[in-house]
Scaffold this active site. Sequence first.
Site, PDB file in Angstrom:
ATOM      1  N   THR A  29      36.772  10.259  55.246  1.00  0.00           N
ATOM      2  CA  THR A  29      36.503   9.548  56.499  1.00  0.00           C
ATOM      3  C   THR A  29      37.779   8.951  57.077  1.00  0.00           C
ATOM      4  OG1 THR A  29      35.883   7.627  55.153  1.00  0.00           O
ATOM      5  CG2 THR A  29      34.094   9.020  55.993  1.00  0.00           C
TER       6      THR A  29
ATOM      7  N   ASP B  48      36.190  -2.774  49.277  1.00  0.00           N
ATOM      8  CA  ASP B  48      35.045  -3.644  49.036  1.00  0.00           C
ATOM      9  C   ASP B  48      35.474  -5.021  48.545  1.00  0.00           C
ATOM     10  OD1 ASP B  48      33.642  -1.408  49.705  1.00  0.00           O
ATOM     11  OD2 ASP B  48      32.633  -1.163  47.776  1.00  0.00           O
TER      12      ASP B  48
ATOM     13  N   GLY C  46      38.311  20.320  53.665  1.00  0.00           N
ATOM     14  CA  GLY C  46      37.589  21.294  52.858  1.00  0.00           C
ATOM     15  C   GLY C  46      36.203  21.555  53.411  1.00  0.00           C
TER      16      GLY C  46
ATOM     17  N   SER D 236      27.191   4.160  41.848  1.00  0.00           N
ATOM     18  CA  SER D 236      27.515   5.059  42.961  1.00  0.00           C
ATOM     19  C   SER D 236      26.417   6.089  43.177  1.00  0.00           C
ATOM     20  CB  SER D 236      28.836   5.774  42.663  1.00  0.00           C
ATOM     21  OG  SER D 236      29.063   6.834  43.563  1.00  0.00           O
TER      22      SER D 236
ATOM     23  N   GLY E  73      39.124  -5.387  41.112  1.00  0.00           N
ATOM     24  CA  GLY E  73      39.291  -4.493  42.264  1.00  0.00           C
ATOM     25  C   GLY E  73      39.331  -5.248  43.569  1.00  0.00           C
TER      26      GLY E  73
ATOM     27  N   TYR F  73      33.776  11.506  37.867  1.00  0.00           N
ATOM     28  CA  TYR F  73      33.557  10.184  38.447  1.00  0.00           C
ATOM     29  C   TYR F  73      32.083   9.798  38.365  1.00  0.00           C
ATOM     30  CZ  TYR F  73      32.835   6.610  42.005  1.00  0.00           C
ATOM     31  OH  TYR F  73      32.444   5.471  42.673  1.00  0.00           O
TER      32      TYR F  73
ATOM     33  N   GLU G  15      27.032   8.985  43.728  1.00  0.00           N
ATOM     34  CA  GLU G  15      27.505  10.210  43.074  1.00  0.00           C
ATOM     35  C   GLU G  15      26.799  10.432  41.739  1.00  0.00           C
ATOM     36  OE1 GLU G  15      29.598  12.648  43.957  1.00  0.00           O
ATOM     37  OE2 GLU G  15      29.971  11.818  45.944  1.00  0.00           O
TER      38      GLU G  15
ATOM     39  N   ARG H 119      26.354  13.294  53.962  1.00  0.00           N
ATOM     40  CA  ARG H 119      26.436  11.997  53.313  1.00  0.00           C
ATOM     41  C   ARG H 119      25.751  10.921  54.153  1.00  0.00           C
ATOM     42  NH1 ARG H 119      27.570  14.942  49.889  1.00  0.00           N
ATOM     43  NH2 ARG H 119      29.301  14.887  48.396  1.00  0.00           N
TER      44      ARG H 119
END
Length: 333
Positions: free
Chosen positions: A192, A13, A213, A127, A8, A151, A129, A219
């Site tokens: 963002t 990142d 939305g 994460s 990645g 995810y 999440e 956050r």
Amino acid sequence: MKKALITGITGQDGSYLAEWLLKNDYEVHGIVRRVAIEHPQARMWRIRHLLDRIHIHSASMESYASIFDIISTVKPDECYHLAAQSFVSYSFEDEFSTINTNLNGTHYVLSAMKRQAPHCRFYFAASSEMFGNVEETPQNEKTPFRPRSPYGISKMAGFELTRNYREAYGLFALSGILFNHESPRRGAEFVTRKITSSAARIKLGIDQEIRLGNLDAKRDWGHSRDYVRAMWLMLQQKEPEDYVVASGECHTVREFLDAAFGMLELDFQDFLAIDHGLYRPSEVNVLQGDASKARKKLGWQPTVSFQELIREMIESDLAWYSDRRNPCYDLLP
């Protein structure tokens, strides 16, 4: 010279991490998809300025053979596994691809490393999440996971897989549970960057509307440049441990929106359209991290404030969209 491998590397990142490692005299290797090599202008814009200083390898995170070959060849001292389908909303649209790619990719890297580079130190990009429908706020390393998206589920599975390789095979493998981190290099689909790019385009007369939305989701936002430094610090410790990385502050999407438009002397309410199709099927209302462990054991702390982060993103997007000669001008909405 230490060798580091980044999956990645073309992402937000990955690009900041590559810069940090080069500053610390690493030999940096990165894995990219073949399409990135075929279309570098579009796919590798974040690392264009580094291409003459890093080593790029073509592979698919869905192919064990290609991952195995690269790790066998590079024999890295450190591996930062950042590659993933990381857009939460899209994970609801294609949950099979998200889970298969994210989990199998992690498994392939760990397995190949175990066989070909067992002394390599491994970082898994977990994460916030994973916390999902939280039972306590703020969240730390001991907070139970209750993910509410494919995810988040895929990241929780990768977290447990990483821990299993650490405990079962003695690998130096750990996870960084990073809360939301942004920058001018954030993908245009993330809320963002959507806000700052839309604000810039509206200011320049290119657009007249921004569609969003849920504005009340809260956050914990920080800067990617700060957070990749935490990744590196984790792999410099004597023992592998998992860490939460967060600013400790909590803001709503509405606050981010108001701050971004306010910096351009605009009232977001004059341009906002609420689109209920952009709501998640199962929303995560509040994510706020407690990075006390990282502050104490790693000596890490964020250096960029919420307002400074937004200002940097706004200024970058204004410059981006003001220059129509930019070869990537039309690549972002």
